[in-house]
Design a protein around this motif. Sequence first.
Motif, PDB file in Angstrom:
ATOM      1  N   CYS A   1       0.846  -1.187   0.000  1.00 44.14           N
ATOM      2  CA  CYS A   1       0.000   0.000   0.000  1.00 44.14           C
ATOM      3  C   CYS A   1       0.886   1.243   0.000  1.00 44.14           C
ATOM      4  CB  CYS A   1      -0.903   0.002   1.235  1.00 44.14           C
ATOM      5  SG  CYS A   1      -1.787   1.551   1.439  1.00 44.14           S
TER       6      CYS A   1
ATOM      7  N   ALA B   1      -5.636  -2.127   5.855  1.00 45.48           N
ATOM      8  CA  ALA B   1      -5.176  -1.340   7.003  1.00 45.48           C
ATOM      9  C   ALA B   1      -5.730   0.077   6.992  1.00 45.48           C
ATOM     10  CB  ALA B   1      -3.654  -1.309   7.035  1.00 45.48           C
ATOM     11  N   CYS B   2      -5.611   0.760   5.820  1.00 47.52           N
ATOM     12  CA  CYS B   2      -6.016   2.173   5.807  1.00 47.52           C
ATOM     13  C   CYS B   2      -7.221   2.441   4.904  1.00 47.52           C
ATOM     14  CB  CYS B   2      -4.849   3.065   5.404  1.00 47.52           C
ATOM     15  SG  CYS B   2      -4.370   2.889   3.672  1.00 47.52           S
TER      16      CYS B   2
ATOM     17  N   TYR C   1       1.407  -1.054   4.169  1.00 54.80           N
ATOM     18  CA  TYR C   1       0.958  -2.405   4.461  1.00 54.80           C
ATOM     19  C   TYR C   1       1.221  -3.316   3.258  1.00 54.80           C
ATOM     20  CZ  TYR C   1      -2.056  -6.356   5.525  1.00 54.80           C
ATOM     21  OH  TYR C   1      -2.526  -7.618   5.754  1.00 54.80           O
TER      22      TYR C   1
ATOM     23  N   GLU D   1       0.005   4.169   0.640  1.00 58.84           N
ATOM     24  CA  GLU D   1      -0.427   5.111   1.671  1.00 58.84           C
ATOM     25  C   GLU D   1       0.220   4.779   3.017  1.00 58.84           C
ATOM     26  OE1 GLU D   1      -2.354   7.881   2.227  1.00 58.84           O
ATOM     27  OE2 GLU D   1      -2.240   8.121   0.044  1.00 58.84           O
ATOM     28  N   CYS D   2       0.108   3.514   3.428  1.00 56.63           N
ATOM     29  CA  CYS D   2       0.535   3.175   4.785  1.00 56.63           C
ATOM     30  C   CYS D   2       1.638   2.119   4.830  1.00 56.63           C
ATOM     31  CB  CYS D   2      -0.661   2.698   5.618  1.00 56.63           C
ATOM     32  SG  CYS D   2      -1.253   1.071   5.114  1.00 56.63           S
TER      33      CYS D   2
ATOM     34  N   CYS E   1      -6.849  -1.419   0.587  1.00 61.44           N
ATOM     35  CA  CYS E   1      -5.916  -1.761   1.661  1.00 61.44           C
ATOM     36  C   CYS E   1      -6.701  -2.083   2.929  1.00 61.44           C
ATOM     37  CB  CYS E   1      -4.967  -0.595   1.904  1.00 61.44           C
ATOM     38  SG  CYS E   1      -3.918  -0.835   3.342  1.00 61.44           S
TER      39      CYS E   1
HETATM   40 ZN   LIG Z   1      -2.872   1.173   3.412  1.00 65.77          ZN
END
Ligand SMILES: [Zn+2]
Length: 398
Positions: free
Chosen positions: A315, A336-337, A320, A317-318, A334
């Motif tokens: 990911c 996670a986020c 993951y 963004e984060c 994702c």
């Molecule tokens: Zn993420």
Amino acid sequence: MILAHRIELDPTEKQKEYFRQACGTARFVWNWALEEWNYRYDLGANTDACEIKRYFNSFKYEAFPWLKNIHRDAHAQPFAALGKAWKAYFNGEVEGRPQFKKKGKCRDCFYVACDKFSSSGKTVRLPVLGQVKLREPLRFTGKIPSATVSREADRWFIAMAVEIPQKEVHPPSGEALGIDLGLTTFAVLSHGRKVEARKPLGRGLERLRRLSRAHSRKRRGSHHRQKAALRLARCHRRIANMRRDFLHKFTTKISKNHAEIFVENLNVKGMDRHLSRAIHDVGWSELRRQLEYKSLLNGSVLTVRDPFYASSKTCSECGYGMEVLPLSVREWTCPACQTTHDRDVNAAINLKQNTVGYTGINAWGQEGSGLAGTASETGLVEPGTLPWVNTHFHSQER
Ligand SMILES: [Zn+2]
């Protein structure tokens, strides 16, 4: 920085005849040197290009008096080119030993060294020939260390290597850009744009096949066969031109509009043959060659990263890392986020940042994808040290 500028020549019939002879000479010398080298190599002797060249020079004008009509650069350079070809073989960069060049099957070219020629306006001064007309003037100013004259179908070109002094340039203001290269979509950019390749070979392939069949049906050595060969070569040239044009427009735009450019280091050699042709068709290595010198000219910084940076599974963004993400999944969210990603755009974003190799703790309290290393120790390649710098020019020499 050395740039090669390739310009079409406008030679007279007499000059064309000299070009043909010079190409034939270069081919003859290459083949002679290769035979000698093969002989010594198979005997187990250690040899090098200089040794074979010295041997050849000791009797060349006696054994091959016609060599006197051709400037000696054309018969000296094949030794250096052959030395390079063997070196590439010994280093495992290419699979086979150097090959003999066959008339009509190989690239016709010959070499001219620096102090033997000069260019001003729309002319170039070549040894033996004197002034030869150019279709356009040389675009760069600087010292010209060497040039190669070559034939494409029925046209003649000169590729002049020009040493350009490094100038202070203001980097373009645009944001950093990651470019993810693919087979179905030529390039996916980190800001989301998808660039479709022009695949002229795919489209022109049928025509190419037809012309190639027509060529092989003609009797060897006949006039008809010659004409068919010319038609085939013209078709190849058109395809090459379309490909070049598309890439030049694309790379110019990118290098003028982004301060930092990130691409993935693709090991084209390691891929299987079928795939390599597709890659060649869309011109990945040519893309990088162009980006390399255009970013230098325009003040942007090109960074080439290890392929794992272009990870589709991490990911952007984060950080993951997904365990599995089958190729058929083009879009994913994702866990996670909750960011929804386009598979390729996500990979392009990862290229320009350090999400991959991120070892921090993600939102789930787990470690990130944990791929080894940081940018400084893995992916970065210093601009200017790339193997494809001026490959165009070197391939001219071969
Ligand atoms: Zn993420």
